[in-house]
Design an enzyme around this catalytic site. Structure first.
Site, PDB file in Angstrom:
ATOM      1  N   ASP A  10       0.876  -1.153   0.000  1.00 56.95           N
ATOM      2  CA  ASP A  10       0.000   0.000   0.000  1.00 56.95           C
ATOM      3  C   ASP A  10       0.932   1.227   0.000  1.00 56.95           C
ATOM      4  OD1 ASP A  10      -2.417   1.556   0.614  1.00 56.95           O
ATOM      5  OD2 ASP A  10      -1.522   1.766   2.602  1.00 56.95           O
ATOM      6  N   ASP A  12       0.044   5.136   1.043  1.00 54.24           N
ATOM      7  CA  ASP A  12      -0.124   6.043   2.180  1.00 54.24           C
ATOM      8  C   ASP A  12      -0.115   5.259   3.487  1.00 54.24           C
ATOM      9  OD1 ASP A  12      -0.557   8.551   0.833  1.00 54.24           O
ATOM     10  OD2 ASP A  12      -2.495   7.785   0.192  1.00 54.24           O
TER      11      ASP A  12
HETATM   12  P1  B16 Z   1      -6.329  10.265  -3.626  1.00 55.68           P
HETATM   13  P2  B16 Z   1      -3.586   4.093   0.089  1.00 55.68           P
HETATM   14  C1  B16 Z   1      -5.417   6.056   0.007  1.00 55.68           C
HETATM   15  O1  B16 Z   1      -4.123   5.571  -0.287  1.00 55.68           O
HETATM   16  C2  B16 Z   1      -5.400   6.883   1.285  1.00 55.68           C
HETATM   17  O2  B16 Z   1      -5.116   6.055   2.403  1.00 55.68           O
HETATM   18  C3  B16 Z   1      -6.744   7.519   1.485  1.00 55.68           C
HETATM   19  O3  B16 Z   1      -6.740   8.330   2.653  1.00 55.68           O
HETATM   20  C4  B16 Z   1      -7.086   8.361   0.262  1.00 55.68           C
HETATM   21  O4  B16 Z   1      -8.382   8.945   0.390  1.00 55.68           O
HETATM   22  C5  B16 Z   1      -7.066   7.465  -0.992  1.00 55.68           C
HETATM   23  O5  B16 Z   1      -5.783   6.874  -1.098  1.00 55.68           O
HETATM   24  C6  B16 Z   1      -7.359   8.235  -2.259  1.00 55.68           C
HETATM   25  O6  B16 Z   1      -6.331   9.160  -2.473  1.00 55.68           O
HETATM   26  O7  B16 Z   1      -7.313  11.322  -3.250  1.00 55.68           O
HETATM   27  O8  B16 Z   1      -4.894  10.723  -3.646  1.00 55.68           O
HETATM   28  O9  B16 Z   1      -6.724   9.567  -4.910  1.00 55.68           O
HETATM   29  O10 B16 Z   1      -3.500   4.068   1.576  1.00 55.68           O
HETATM   30  O11 B16 Z   1      -4.546   3.103  -0.503  1.00 55.68           O
HETATM   31  O12 B16 Z   1      -2.228   4.098  -0.566  1.00 55.68           O
HETATM   32 MG    MG Z   2      -2.715   3.159   3.439  1.00 60.23          MG
END
Ligand code: B16
Ligand code: MG
Length: 217
Positions: A10, A12
């Protein structure tokens, strides 16, 4: 026992600490709408796609918006977020993740990214990590948000490795759920109490190397 051949990360909260910027950007939107939003509520947005995250924030105060208004709000949030991450660098990487990626490469493991974020490629490029990945699956490639296993299944197909031979690293309860639903092995990054369905939980990658995978599985 099935041999581990690949890892799916993953983004974030596993590779890089960008969750705080998502929180800041959503807080601004919530405040403008008069919706109470805090760190604890933000935990529910980890691993959740952008539009689903907005729906969750609106639901906190039973606010209804048209589809056009929602797109505008999500775009504003993303623009805020992009400004916040414009200058990120390798200092924001989780401790030990770089050494672990190097060790995986050295030992010929395949590596994929499985992120809900539509900004994943931009972030990997900014911190110059893209060359480590044999496949990158992100929010632009999927139609179902975690806890649906789609993002990890697509990673498994792209790598040509069966889920049972892949370890997914996840910080979000919904991400762990997605990995387990897809038949993957899963190591949680964070606190055990939030990630009880993972096979193993650790708080980061400090001193964690390929040989430790054999210790766990
Ligand atoms: P974006 P991951 C996720 O990333 C985040 O944890 C989540 O908080 C966020 O809303 C989502 O990506 C979408 O992100 O707005 O940049 O498209 O943890 O799956 O890497
Ligand atoms: Mg994450």
């Amino acid at each position: 026992m099935n041999a581990i051949k690949a890892c799916i990360f993953d983004l974030d909260g596993v590779i890089i600490d960008t969750a705080k910027y998502h929180f800041k950007a959503w807080s601004e939107i919530a405040e403008n709408l008069g919706i109470q939003f805090d760190q604890k509520l933000n935990e529910n947005l980890k691993g959740v796609g952008r539009m689903e995250s907005l729906d969750y924030i609106l639901s906190l105060a039973n606010v209804t918006k048209s589809d056009e208004e929602k797109i505008e709000l999500a775009t504003t949030k993303n623009n805020n977020y992009l400004k916040l991450i414009a200058n990120i660098d390798r200092k924001e990487l989780l401790n030990g993740v770089l050494s672990f990626l190097d060790d995986l490469k050295k030992n010929n493991f395949l590596i994929a990214l499985g992120s809900s974020s539509k900004n994943a490629k931009l972030i990997l490029d900014t911190v110059q990590l893209s060359p480590y990945f044999d496949a990158i699956i992100d929010g632009n490639d999927t139609t179902h948000s975690k806890p649906d296993p789609e993002v990890f299944i697509k990673g498994s197909v792209a790598l040509g490795v069966s889920p049972k031979n892949i370890v997914v690293f996840e910080d979000a309860p919904k991400g762990v759920e997605a990995a387990k639903k897809g038949g993957f092995k899963c190591i949680g990054i964070g606190e055990w109490k939030n990630l009880i369905h993972a096979d193993y939980v650790m708080d980061g990658f400090s001193n964690f190397l390929t040989k430790d995978l054999a210790r766990i599985y």
